[in-house]
Design an enzyme around this catalytic site. Structure first.
Site, PDB file in Angstrom:
ATOM      1  N   SER A 160      12.294  12.140  -6.230  1.00  0.00           N
ATOM      2  CA  SER A 160      11.702  11.172  -5.312  1.00  0.00           C
ATOM      3  C   SER A 160      10.554  11.849  -4.574  1.00  0.00           C
ATOM      4  O   SER A 160      10.232  13.014  -4.818  1.00  0.00           O
ATOM      5  CB  SER A 160      12.755  10.674  -4.312  1.00  0.00           C
ATOM      6  OG  SER A 160      13.088  11.736  -3.435  1.00  0.00           O
ATOM      7  N   LYS A 161       9.982  11.133  -3.629  1.00  0.00           N
ATOM      8  CA  LYS A 161       8.857  11.659  -2.847  1.00  0.00           C
ATOM      9  C   LYS A 161       9.220  12.983  -2.162  1.00  0.00           C
ATOM     10  O   LYS A 161       8.373  13.830  -1.934  1.00  0.00           O
ATOM     11  CB  LYS A 161       8.444  10.646  -1.771  1.00  0.00           C
ATOM     12  CG  LYS A 161       7.828   9.361  -2.326  1.00  0.00           C
ATOM     13  CD  LYS A 161       6.315   9.332  -2.105  1.00  0.00           C
ATOM     14  CE  LYS A 161       5.683   8.020  -2.544  1.00  0.00           C
ATOM     15  NZ  LYS A 161       5.940   7.618  -3.909  1.00  0.00           N
TER      16      LYS A 161
END
Ligand code: GLU
Length: 341
Positions: free
Chosen positions: A261-262
């Site tokens: 994810s980010k």
């Protein structure tokens, strides 16, 4: 006919190791059979678009050693290769579906639908939500002739979403990683949205219309999109198209075993490049993770072409070591890597 495959990123962030691994498989699948590789930018959702991400994706995958024959930066006979410039194609498809009685306007908000929700049936890879209640479909005879015209173009004058009328046939898909998959779309999701109330074209519509228009017959993408595939197959059939071959590449997980994810900023290609990782070190590692090489020794994408075979690819998710960049830079890539089985 020569194979045509594609890589179709959404410019919502920087390309990470998992994206690069999927792109590498898509590239190898096409290049190993002498086919054509297409790049298509899926920028239909303006709030998700990050400025500069489209250009960065192209730059990062070129750095990795991939190339493409058609795309936003190189042109080609099936352009434009940018979805925000293809609205007229999506309107044409909506018009055809409306004429065939496969489309209807829906003015129920998400909140209304939630209130009507019944227990989900699930099925296949469908998301765990209630299917759209079939009793809300209007009888096609009650729609005025030419109703669709009020919903096309930029204005979307009539405040409604447009939904695809699904059928109750089980959809069977033979996936190169997952084997045979079956889903009843009517039970899993029901009539799904092709154009949102705010006028945005849905991913499901755009991807199908573009894959058909660009004559893509080889769809390789991340396994998270498997849940969309049965819907897309129904839509392809409704538009009279040929269903492509599918390969849904298993996930890459971070050292904690989570989907990237980010928060995994260190696993973007940008970050690995900045840490001094050589593209050959990353490609060799990706080939090892895919099961194409017994050791993560440096390689260029074209060095892998001779070894590429679908049945050699690993079917399980792949967990990354805690510090991939250091492992790749220090040239001791086996240290800390999951044992090869
Ligand atoms: N644009 C989608 C994504 O970046 C991929 C769509 C597809 O490959 O079908 O997740």
């Amino acid at each position: 006919m020569a194979t045509r495959g594609r890589y179709a990123p959404t410019p919502s962030g920087l390309i990470h190791v998992g994206n690069a691994r999927t792109a590498l498989v898509a590239w190898l699948a096409v290049r190993s059979v002498g086919g054509t590789f297409v790049w298509r930018l899926e920028d239909l959702d303006p709030p998700r678009t990050v400025p500069g991400a489209a250009e960065a994706a192209i730059d990062d995958l070129r750095w990795l050693g991939l190339d493409w024959d058609e795309g936003p930066d190189v042109g080609g006979p099936y352009g434009p290769y940018v979805q925000s410039e293809r609205s007229d194609r999506y309107d044409d498809a909506l018009r055809r579906l409306a004429q065939d009685g496969r489309l209807f306007p829906c003015r129920h908000s998400r909140k209304d639908l939630k209130a009507l929700a019944v227990a989900p049936h699930g099925g296949g890879h469908g998301p765990r939500v209630s299917p759209y209640p079939a009793h809300l479909r209007p009888d096609p005879g009650t729609l005025s002739k030419g109703w669709i015209e009020d919903h096309l173009g930029p204005s979307n004058a009539d405040d409604a979403s447009l939904r695809f009328r699904v059928d109750g046939e089980p959809v069977r898909v033979e996936d190169r990683f997952l084997g045979q998959q079956t889903e009843r779309v009517d039970q899993a999701v029901g009539d799904f949205v092709l154009r949102r109330r705010d006028g945005l074209y849905a991913y499901q519509l755009a991807v199908v219309v573009d894959d058909l228009a660009m004559e893509i017959d080889d769809v390789v993408r991340g396994v998270d999109l498997m849940e969309s595939t049965a819907r897309q197959v129904q839509l392809i059939r409704a538009l009279g198209g040929t269903v492509p071959n599918y390969g849904h590449v298993p996930l890459v997980l971070n050292a904690e075993g989570e989907k990237l994810s980010k928060r995994d900023g260190g696993l973007t290609l940008r970050s690995l490049r900045e840490r001094g990782v050589a593209p050959e070190a990353l490609v060799g590692y990706l080939a090892f993770s895919l099961g194409l090489r017994g050791r993560p020794t440096p390689a260029k994408p074209r060095d892998l072409l001779a070894d590429f075979r679908w049945d050699r690819l690993r079917r399980e998710d792949w967990t990354l070591p805690a510090d991939l960049a250091s492992a790749l830079v220090e040239g001791s890539p086996l240290a800390g890597y999951p044992a090869l089985t």
